[in-house]
Scaffold this active site. Structure first.
Site, PDB file in Angstrom:
ATOM      1  CB  THR A 148      84.429 100.404  10.561  1.00 23.92           C
ATOM      2  OG1 THR A 148      85.486 101.258  10.124  1.00 23.92           O
ATOM      3  CG2 THR A 148      83.930  99.567   9.405  1.00 23.92           C
ATOM      4  CE  LYS A 170      85.118 102.334   6.953  1.00 23.52           C
ATOM      5  NZ  LYS A 170      86.320 101.450   7.266  1.00 23.52           N
ATOM      6  CB  THR A 181      90.819 100.780   5.858  1.00 25.15           C
ATOM      7  OG1 THR A 181      92.007 100.280   6.296  1.00 25.15           O
ATOM      8  CG2 THR A 181      89.684  99.752   6.024  1.00 25.15           C
ATOM      9  CD  GLU A 261      91.265 102.610  13.669  1.00 27.01           C
ATOM     10  OE1 GLU A 261      90.300 101.856  13.509  1.00 27.01           O
ATOM     11  OE2 GLU A 261      92.440 102.252  13.565  1.00 27.01           O
ATOM     12  CG  ASN A 381      94.079 100.034  15.511  1.00 25.38           C
ATOM     13  OD1 ASN A 381      93.191  99.565  14.807  1.00 25.38           O
ATOM     14  ND2 ASN A 381      94.478 101.284  15.431  1.00 25.38           N
ATOM     15  CB  SER A 386      88.882  90.254  21.170  1.00 24.14           C
ATOM     16  OG  SER A 386      89.791  91.309  21.326  1.00 24.14           O
TER      17      SER A 386
END
Lengths: 386, 386
Positions: A148, A170, A181, A261, A381, A386
């Site tokens: 992702t 992942k 996640t 991230e 994040n 959006s």
């Protein structure tokens, strides 16, 4: 034979393609198939009480210790979609089963991505249709298709005596308590019973995926599969299997930490000097989740006071006057008091080791892997859905 | 009589000055003195097990319900400084006591700032020497002197029937569970016993400061004092006192939320539909601390899936298939499934209300105030000690 990933062990094929689920147009579906002769499997799942539809289906699939195939998609988590989400997950599994000529109850499914959007089933159906004829030595393509916000594909391979363990995973954000996640699939051509696989997978997860805590957030979709084909004809001992699964899990967990991230620092927090391992995990997790501590790490700032403030709230036995802290092996706080020159410790490197001794005469000890809290984490994040 | 802050009630004087503890050269010391005729007091402190030296001294001071003065400094927390920290805190209290002609056991002390640096006692001593002759109607100056990364001074005033309650507070980061890196001082000219004050302060703190959770981090120094001079000659009922202390606490807590480090959104999280208020607090806090949720708020992103993922891990009774979420009063998720157009809810304003119903038929309900997680929070906290 492939040299990396899930198609390295004998008996496994994989396929991947772009179905159009990710807005980016990157590959987003993958299928892993165990061609036998054995189809033993184990799996561990998220502890979140809100679970995605694919987790429900996969739990049922692995309940009897037999799994022949696992379908993956990225870009849509198929979580919080009510009965329609369950129906969609089940329909995709049934389609895979029919095309492979196996029972739907022997097919698992994993999804990752945005929560609360229905799967685009026309795209999923078209994807499954093309995945089955495309099966082959495509472990690496599968590892890429499940990404992702991952920046790199994560694969591993561990060689046993006459058998092999491969894996892909992942996971970059929403990483916490019990799993992170993340989707992971291990394959092996070893011959091992579901019970052996389950023992090896649970033991390894406990000290790798379960203690990878990037942001304290626990996904609705976390799943780790371990599939065994028996194609090597070799039956390892439980100890050999445990060691291989642990090594592979550590490798994938380390790759997830490094690709988390916004990461600029890989931070390893070890806590000792408390009564039990569980208490040590609690304290290490409390520190690993403390935003002030994580921001200090981002700033290469040896602000050990924040370590004390964080662990002081942990559910762990401690002597508040005898806490010691070490950054990269150098004492910065002893007996809850700063050492001379504690502020001058160099934390400018990408790896930071933090050792905290809570001052109690007990055997408890645990390590949690985390990262810093950076501008990029906030950026990534604050603009995801959006 | 001053119209704002801690010197508004009769019987109180204050002083503030720049002692040179803050590198910025801003005012950094303050003294609040109760001139009687009564000297009743109550206080609540951090629940962190690692506590600063001033907290130890202040706990002793308030134990008998009598406090005549409280000394404040900002720029140095005097925490984790071992026995020297305790000695320094005690020395400053003894100096205040001697200059005021009172007992050292009737003087409290509060410090806020960097953890793990010894107080510059020459500067503190010189400061105390000048504070005592400077005492007067200087509540506002005191409120300014206790600021750290606060951008605005925080004061309040509540009028009773013939009596007044004033207050000042500071607190911007390291805000959590039980209190929030904050120092607060309330003064009143009401006549009230220490028991009345204690009841009013604990009841108010429970629903204001204790449920202000900016970043899940709990300070080593949090302290709230409530000092009563009796100078108005009026004895309010317990209910009247409770109401005034609650109003003042809500006012200060709201100001802290609005001035939190890096804040761009004031987020109010309410949880209902669970068995007990305590469970509702657990779930509201779990959400308020979730970095992915907080980043979404920063991005004005109605990513309700993160709300579900976060509350699913909370220690609270819930029905995972019957959870509902409302953003600013608009349903975005019902029965754990997104509503049509949920992504179009407008969260662009500075205030965001989040209501979560966990789907259980129970009376539990609680509200936690928090903020978003912004670039500025990371920036401010990655460069604080250096």
């Amino acid at each position: 034979m492939s040299t990396t990933g899930i198609t390295a062990p004998a008996g496994f094929t994989a396929a991947a393609l772009t179905a159009g689920i990710k807005p980016s147009g990157n590959p987003d579906m993958a299928l892993v198939v165990n061609n036998g002769p054995e189809f033993n499997a184990a799996a561990v799942f998220t502890r979140n009480r809100v679970v995605a539809s694919p987790v429900k289906i996969s739990r049922e699939a692995v309940a009897d210790g037999q799994v022949r195939a696992v379908l993956f998609n990225a870009g849509n988590a198929n979580a919080c979609n009510g009965v329609q989400g369950d129906r969609d997950a089940r329909a995709s599994v049934e389609q895979v089963a029919e095309l492979l000529g196996v029972e739907p109850t022997d097919v698992g499914v994993c999804s990752t991505g945005l929560i609360g959007e229905l799967l685009p089933m026309d795209k999923v159906r078209a994807g499954v249709e093309k995945l089955v004829p495309g099966l082959g030595d495509h472990g690496n393509a599968a590892a890429e298709a499940i990404m992702t916000t991952d920046l790199v594909a994560k694969e591993t391979i561990v060689k046993g005596e006459g058998w092999t363990l491969g894996g892909m995973g992942k996971g970059v954000g929403m990483m916490s308590p019990s799993l992170a996640t993340m989707l992971v699939c291990f394959t092996t051509d070893a011959s091992a019973t579901p019970e052996m696989l389950d023992e090896a997978l649970r033991a390894a997860s406990k000290v790798t995926f379960d203690t990878l805590d990037i942001d304290g957030s626990t996904s609705t979709n976390d799943t780790v599969f371990l599939l065994a084909s028996g194609a090597s004809g070799v039956t390892p001992s439980q100890e050999e299997l445990n060691a291989a699964v642990l090594e592979a899990s550590e490798d994938i967990a380390r790759q997830m930490q490094a690709d988390a991230e916004g990461v600029t620092k890989r931070v390893t927090v070890t806590v000792e000097g408390t009564s039990t391992d569980e208490q040590a995990v609690n304290a290490a997790r409390t520190l690993a989740r403390d935003n002030l501590f994580k921001c200090a790490m981002f700033g290469s700032d040896p602000n050990w006071g924040r370590v004390l403030a964080a662990v002081g709230m942990a559910d762990a036995d401690m002597d508040p006057d005898r806490i010691s802290v070490y950054f990269n092996g150098q004492a910065v706080c002893e007996n809850t008091t700063g050492t001379p020159n504690a502020r001058e410790v160099d934390l400018s490197g990408a790896d930071i080791d933090v050792l905290v001794n809570l001052g109690v005469d007990g055997p408890g000890r645990a390590t949690v892997r985390t990262t810093d809290l950076s501008h990029d984490y906030v950026h990534i994040n604050s603009a995801y859905s959006s």
